[in-house]
Every structure is written in structure tokens, then in C-alpha cells.
Scaffold this active site. Structure first.
Site, PDB file in Angstrom:
ATOM      1  N   HIS A 134      -7.978 -55.039  -1.023  1.00 24.73           N
ATOM      2  CA  HIS A 134      -8.794 -55.825  -0.083  1.00 24.73           C
ATOM      3  C   HIS A 134     -10.245 -55.697  -0.495  1.00 24.73           C
ATOM      4  O   HIS A 134     -10.620 -54.778  -1.233  1.00 24.73           O
ATOM      5  CB  HIS A 134      -8.588 -55.294   1.348  1.00 24.73           C
ATOM      6  N   HIS A 160      -0.077 -46.251   7.756  1.00 22.12           N
ATOM      7  CA  HIS A 160      -1.299 -45.892   8.475  1.00 22.12           C
ATOM      8  C   HIS A 160      -1.085 -44.614   9.306  1.00 22.12           C
ATOM      9  O   HIS A 160      -1.531 -44.522  10.447  1.00 22.12           O
ATOM     10  CB  HIS A 160      -1.787 -47.052   9.353  1.00 22.12           C
ATOM     11  N   HIS A 167     -11.895 -52.846   5.472  1.00 21.63           N
ATOM     12  CA  HIS A 167     -11.237 -54.112   5.130  1.00 21.63           C
ATOM     13  C   HIS A 167     -12.317 -55.164   5.328  1.00 21.63           C
ATOM     14  O   HIS A 167     -12.494 -55.696   6.419  1.00 21.63           O
ATOM     15  CB  HIS A 167     -10.024 -54.368   6.022  1.00 21.63           C
ATOM     16  N   GLU A 188      -4.813 -50.685  -5.056  1.00 19.62           N
ATOM     17  CA  GLU A 188      -4.047 -49.611  -4.421  1.00 19.62           C
ATOM     18  C   GLU A 188      -2.546 -49.864  -4.354  1.00 19.62           C
ATOM     19  O   GLU A 188      -1.980 -49.968  -3.266  1.00 19.62           O
ATOM     20  CB  GLU A 188      -4.594 -49.348  -3.019  1.00 19.62           C
ATOM     21  N   GLU A 229      -5.298 -45.246  -5.068  1.00 21.40           N
ATOM     22  CA  GLU A 229      -6.273 -46.273  -4.671  1.00 21.40           C
ATOM     23  C   GLU A 229      -7.656 -45.943  -5.211  1.00 21.40           C
ATOM     24  O   GLU A 229      -8.167 -44.842  -5.026  1.00 21.40           O
ATOM     25  CB  GLU A 229      -6.331 -46.346  -3.133  1.00 21.40           C
ATOM     26  N   ARG A 238       0.725 -43.520  -3.145  1.00 25.88           N
ATOM     27  CA  ARG A 238      -0.256 -44.601  -3.321  1.00 25.88           C
ATOM     28  C   ARG A 238      -1.402 -44.034  -4.149  1.00 25.88           C
ATOM     29  O   ARG A 238      -1.756 -42.854  -4.004  1.00 25.88           O
ATOM     30  CB  ARG A 238      -0.764 -45.101  -1.959  1.00 25.88           C
ATOM     31  N   ASP A 256      -5.519 -40.534   2.051  1.00 28.29           N
ATOM     32  CA  ASP A 256      -6.270 -41.787   1.972  1.00 28.29           C
ATOM     33  C   ASP A 256      -7.511 -41.573   2.824  1.00 28.29           C
ATOM     34  O   ASP A 256      -7.414 -41.499   4.059  1.00 28.29           O
ATOM     35  CB  ASP A 256      -5.391 -42.923   2.512  1.00 28.29           C
ATOM     36  N   HIS A 308       2.863 -53.665   1.017  1.00 30.05           N
ATOM     37  CA  HIS A 308       1.503 -54.165   1.271  1.00 30.05           C
ATOM     38  C   HIS A 308       0.995 -54.857   0.019  1.00 30.05           C
ATOM     39  O   HIS A 308       1.676 -54.906  -1.000  1.00 30.05           O
ATOM     40  CB  HIS A 308       0.579 -53.022   1.703  1.00 30.05           C
ATOM     41  N   ASP A 339     -17.776 -40.058  31.896  1.00 29.93           N
ATOM     42  CA  ASP A 339     -19.081 -40.481  31.382  1.00 29.93           C
ATOM     43  C   ASP A 339     -19.275 -40.069  29.913  1.00 29.93           C
ATOM     44  O   ASP A 339     -20.394 -39.901  29.439  1.00 29.93           O
ATOM     45  CB  ASP A 339     -20.208 -39.920  32.256  1.00 29.93           C
ATOM     46  N   TYR A 353       7.035 -46.481  -1.657  1.00 30.36           N
ATOM     47  CA  TYR A 353       7.400 -45.682  -0.478  1.00 30.36           C
ATOM     48  C   TYR A 353       8.921 -45.778  -0.330  1.00 30.36           C
ATOM     49  O   TYR A 353       9.438 -46.840   0.009  1.00 30.36           O
ATOM     50  CB  TYR A 353       6.692 -46.223   0.774  1.00 30.36           C
ATOM     51  N   ASP A 362     -12.956 -46.002  -0.171  1.00 34.19           N
ATOM     52  CA  ASP A 362     -11.552 -46.026   0.278  1.00 34.19           C
ATOM     53  C   ASP A 362     -10.672 -45.559  -0.881  1.00 34.19           C
ATOM     54  O   ASP A 362     -10.276 -46.353  -1.717  1.00 34.19           O
ATOM     55  CB  ASP A 362     -11.223 -47.467   0.707  1.00 34.19           C
TER      56      ASP A 362
HETATM   57  N1  GLY Z   1      -7.525 -46.953   4.136  1.00 32.97           N
HETATM   58  C1  GLY Z   1      -6.948 -48.194   4.491  1.00 32.97           C
HETATM   59  C2  GLY Z   1      -6.547 -48.948   3.307  1.00 32.97           C
HETATM   60  O1  GLY Z   1      -6.364 -48.375   2.257  1.00 32.97           O
HETATM   61  O2  GLY Z   1      -6.459 -50.140   3.317  1.00 32.97           O
HETATM   62 MN    MN Z   2      -7.159 -46.534   1.742  1.00 36.29          MN
HETATM   63 MN    MN Z   3      -7.613 -49.679   1.061  1.00 36.92          MN
END
Ligand code: GLY
Ligand code: MN
Ligand code: MN
Length: 442
Positions: free
Chosen positions: A355, A244, A362, A385, A409, A407, A261, A351, A40, A389, A272
Site C-alpha cells: 500500500h 492484524h 495505509h 510485503e 515487509e 510476512r 509488524d 492480502h 474524563d 500463512y 511499516d
Molecule cells: N501494518 C499494517 C500493514 O502492514 O499494512
Molecule cells: Mn505492516
Molecule cells: Mn503494510
């Protein structure tokens, strides 16, 4: 949760959406529902972004109906009823009266009356807009309401004959951030940047990834916000190559980088940010070379963020700068244009540049319109971003580069003549990061 967006802003959004709906149509949206964690115990509730965008109402078990031209009022809510017993266990409920007085609904009913009311409300509405195919439970309920209405045909009841996806209109509205949304996102960017600074200051060899995650969440909580916009990624060494990564359960090692991140969800709006920095406060030669290449790509892309530039052009720019740099470092060999055409960079940059950002990390909004990449326009908020890698087991690359994941961002708001960086409160040059960390380690 505090409400920085005022009630009239939600009313204005409904009015703009209503103005786009044809007469004789109806729009139906469902709230999010509580999700069971075990037995529950439930996961923390988070309202559906579309539902929140149009209502500001943050309880589960609710439905929104917009009925253009309805005499008794165009804005109808169904919600959980007041219930003293349930409220002792689970807390305050707004109830139908509160939906009218506090959330501006023209009409509101308890959700357990929905099966009686819905056929009456939808009677004679020829087109029903809703998020067709997104929520099995709602699809089933719409199916049941339509069937109940068909059974009443002899009493003159007419069910909608057209079911239409609501997403295009709503997504387009959400893509362009109004001044009050920009203000919340500016604050979200500021608080998230401060949290990243705190994590850099707290970092030492031997600290666990989840402990830096805790530094970040602590900062969010101390500034009025319990939620992150998404599970924080804190990856030391080769964990930074897992895009991720959320296990966050390893100790941070002297000589490695750590990639964080993380962003706050402030009044439902996401930030983000990613920063990558040395666990011991000093970049090695290889780390510095790759880091400065990613930073160069990011700066070149941010310079392109202005009205009229195609969304995809920003991504292409990142590919060009990263490919040039990888050739210079000897990680890629060959002709630049061929390496770009063949996608050779994708072993290291898999990637896209970013976004849309907003109520969802996103966020919604088309990237192409009529088959063409969309030009950036004032009011859009996006991430920039780029990353590199180098997988720990990539034997085609000299061993000294392997296991480095980087990365960087930031979040940018497109303005009339360029862009505003919403997340510039956290350092990102090698010199600035090393200086900040050296000071913290004294
Ligand atoms: N934190 C997810 C991305 O950077 O898209
Ligand atoms: Mn991110
Ligand atoms: Mn992002």
C-alpha cells in the site's frame, strides 16, 4: 512534537492547493478531536493527517479555511482560545495570535466565534470543498452554517450552492513525497529498522509478545518519538497467521517463529516494517523453506519497483513467485496458470503486496486512474510485503507446515531510475538473522 517540516513547506502546500481551487470557491478542513477513553480521560491526541499536512498545527478543536483571492488573506484558522484556567489543567494553547505569528495564518479567530464568522467568510463563495460525508459533526455544522446563510438572503448573503469533495486534489498531493518528506521517512525507516534489530536481539523462549512490543516502543521513545504508526503486531507461532493480531499477550515458544509488524510515527510520517524470525534463533527446515520463498517473492517484487511499472504488476509478481514455490513444496498441486487464475494461493496469501505509505500507514492516493492500474512514479512511497500463512487447522496441508505465518515487509521510495529501500537496516536472510540472534544469545 518536534517539527522537522519547516513552516514554509506547509505554506508551499497551501499555495499549491490554492492554485488548484477555482476563484470564488472555499476549502474547509477540520482538525481531529479529542476522543474520550472513559469518564474524563482521553486517548492521546493525534492531528488529522490532511489538517496537519496543510497547517503543521497540532491542536484539536480547529478549522482551516482556504479562500482563494480573499483580500484580507487566503489562509484562515479557527482554534481554541487562550484560557489560563484550562491551560493550568491541560497545557499550553496557541490561540489566534499564535496561529497568525507562528503558523502564518492571515486571520485567526477563537473557535467559539465560528458560527458568527463562517457565514461572513463563505458569503459569495459559490463552491465549498470539504470532506463531505467523513465526519458527521462537521456535516451537521456545514448544514447549520448554510441554513443560517439562507435565512440572511434578504441582507444579500449568498451561501455556496455546490458542495464538492476535497479528497482528489489533496490525496494526489500527498501521494508524491517531496524531498523534505522523503528525509523524514528515511529517518523513520532507519529508526524502525533499529527497533526490529533490538527485538530480535531480545527474543528468547518464554518472553511475552508484549515484551518484544515494549522493546520496540522503548527504542522509538529513546529516539524522540512516543508514537507508533499503528498498534504493533507481535505474533508468536500461529498468532503470526492472524493478519492484524494485536493482543500480543502470549509467551513465545521454543521452536516457533515470531512475526513482528511495527513502525514508528516520526513527525507524523509512518514506517511499516515486518520481520519474521525464530524464537530460539534457528529456523527449522519447514520454517526456512517457507521463509525463503516469501523472501524470494519480496526480492522479485522490489526489483520491479521503478517508474512506469504498473502497481498491480508488482502484486501479480508476488502471486507468481509464491504459487511456483508452493507447488515446489507440494503445498499446492496442479497447473501453475490454473492455480493463479482460480486464486488457489489465496488460502495462504490473502492480502495484496502492499500500500502507499506516508502520513497514514495505509496512505491516501488512488491505485487506479481512469479505471487503469496506475504506473509507479518517482516520489511515491509504498510497502512491499508478501506473506504466507498456513492456518493451524488447514487439514488439506501436511501437518508439518501448519501454524506457520510469515510476512516480510519493507518500505520503498520510487526514484527516477528505480527505488530506494528505506528499511534495509534490519537483516532478512536466514543466515543474517541466525547470526544476529546467535551473537545476542552469547
Ligand atoms: N501494518 C499494517 C500493514 O502492514 O499494512
Ligand atoms: Mn505492516
Ligand atoms: Mn503494510
Amino acid at each position: 512534537m518536534s517539527q522537522r517540516i519547516e513552516a514554509e513547506v506547509f505554506a508551499g502546500r497551501r499555495a499549491r492547493l490554492l492554485a488548484q481551487l477555482p476563484a470564488g470557491s472555499a476549502l474547509l478542513l477540520s482538525s481531529a478531536q479529542l476522543q474520550t477513553r472513559n469518564h474524563d480521560v482521553e486517548y492521546p491526541f493525534r492531528q488529522d493527517s490532511n489538517f496537519y499536512y496543510l497547517t503543521g498545527f497540532d491542536e484539536p478543536d480547529a478549522l482551516l479555511l482556504l479562500l482563494p483571492g480573499r483580500e484580507g488573506g487566503e489562509y484562515v484558522l479557527f482554534c481554541q482560545d487562550r484560557d489560563p484556567e484550562m491551560e493550568i489543567w491541560h497545557g499550553y494553547r496557541t490561540g489566534p495570535e499564535g496561529c497568525r505569528s507562528r503558523y502564518g495564518a492571515d486571520d485567526a479567530w477563537p473557535i467559539d466565534q465560528v458560527d458568527e464568522q463562517m457565514p461572513l467568510l463563505l458569503d459569495g463563495r459559490s463552491r465549498l470543498y470539504y470532506r463531505l460525508g467523513h465526519d458527521q459533526d462537521l456535516d451537521n455544522r456545514v448544514h447549520d452554517w448554510l441554513n443560517a446563510m439562507r435565512l440572511q438572503a434578504r441582507q444579500g448573503i449568498r451561501p455556496p450552492s455546490e458542495l464538492v469533495l476535497v479528497d482528489p486534489q489533496l490525496n494526489e498531493m500527498r501521494l508524491f513525497k517531496a524531498p523534505e518528506e522523503q528525509a523524514v521517512m528515511r529517518k523513520a525507516g532507519e529508526l524502525s529498522a533499529e527497533a526490529h534489530v533490538k527485538a530480535m536481539q531480545a527474543c528468547r523462549p518464554g518472553v511475552f509478545e508484549y515484551q518484544l512490543e515494549a522493546v520496540i516502543s522503548h527504542h522509538f521513545a529513546m529516539h524522540g518519538c512516543r508514537q507508533s504508526a499503528y498498534p504493533s503486531i507481535v505474533g508468536g507461532g500461529a498468532n503470526g497467521c492472524v493478519l492484524h493480531y494485536t493482543n500480543n499477550d502470549q509467551p513465545l515458544n521454543d521452536g516457533d517463529l515470531v512475526l513482528i509488524d511495527a513502525g514508528i510515527e516520526l513527525d507524523y510520517y509512518a514506517a511499516d516494517i515486518t520481520r519474521t524470525f525464530p524464537v530460539n534463533g534457528r529456523f527449522s527446515d519447514e520454517q526456512k523453506a517457507l521463509y525463503e520463498l516469501v523472501l524470494k517473492a519480496q526480492q522479485a517484487c522490489i526489483e520491479l519497483c521503478r517508474p512506469g511499472v504498473l502497481w498491480d504488476r508488482v502484486h501479480e509478481r508476488s502471486v507468481e513467485v509464491l504459487t511456483d514455490g508452493l507447488i515446489e513444496l507440494g503445498i499446492l498441486t496442479g497447473e501453475r496458470d490454473e492455480l493463479i487464475d482460480s486464486g488457489a494461493y489465496r488460502d495462504f496469501y490473502m492480502h495484496r503486496i502492499g500500500h502507499w505509505l506516508g502520513l497514514d500507514v495505509h496512505d491516501v492516493g488512488d491505485y487506479k486512474v481512469d479505471g487503469e492500474w496506475r504506473p509507479l512514479q518517482p516520489g511515491m512511497v509504498m510497502t512491499v510485503e508478501p506473506g504466507l500463512y498456513i492456518a493451524p487447522d488447514n487439514t488439506r496441508v501436511d501437518a508439518r507446515w501448519r501454524g506457520i505465518g510469515i510476512r516480510i515487509e519493507d518500505n520503498v521510495l520510487i526514484t527516477d531510475d528505480g527505488c530506494e529501500l528505506l528499511t534495509d537496516g534490519v537483516p532478512k536472510t536466514v543466515a543474517e538473522i541466525e547470526a544476529l540472534m546467535a551473537q545476542a544469545q552469547q
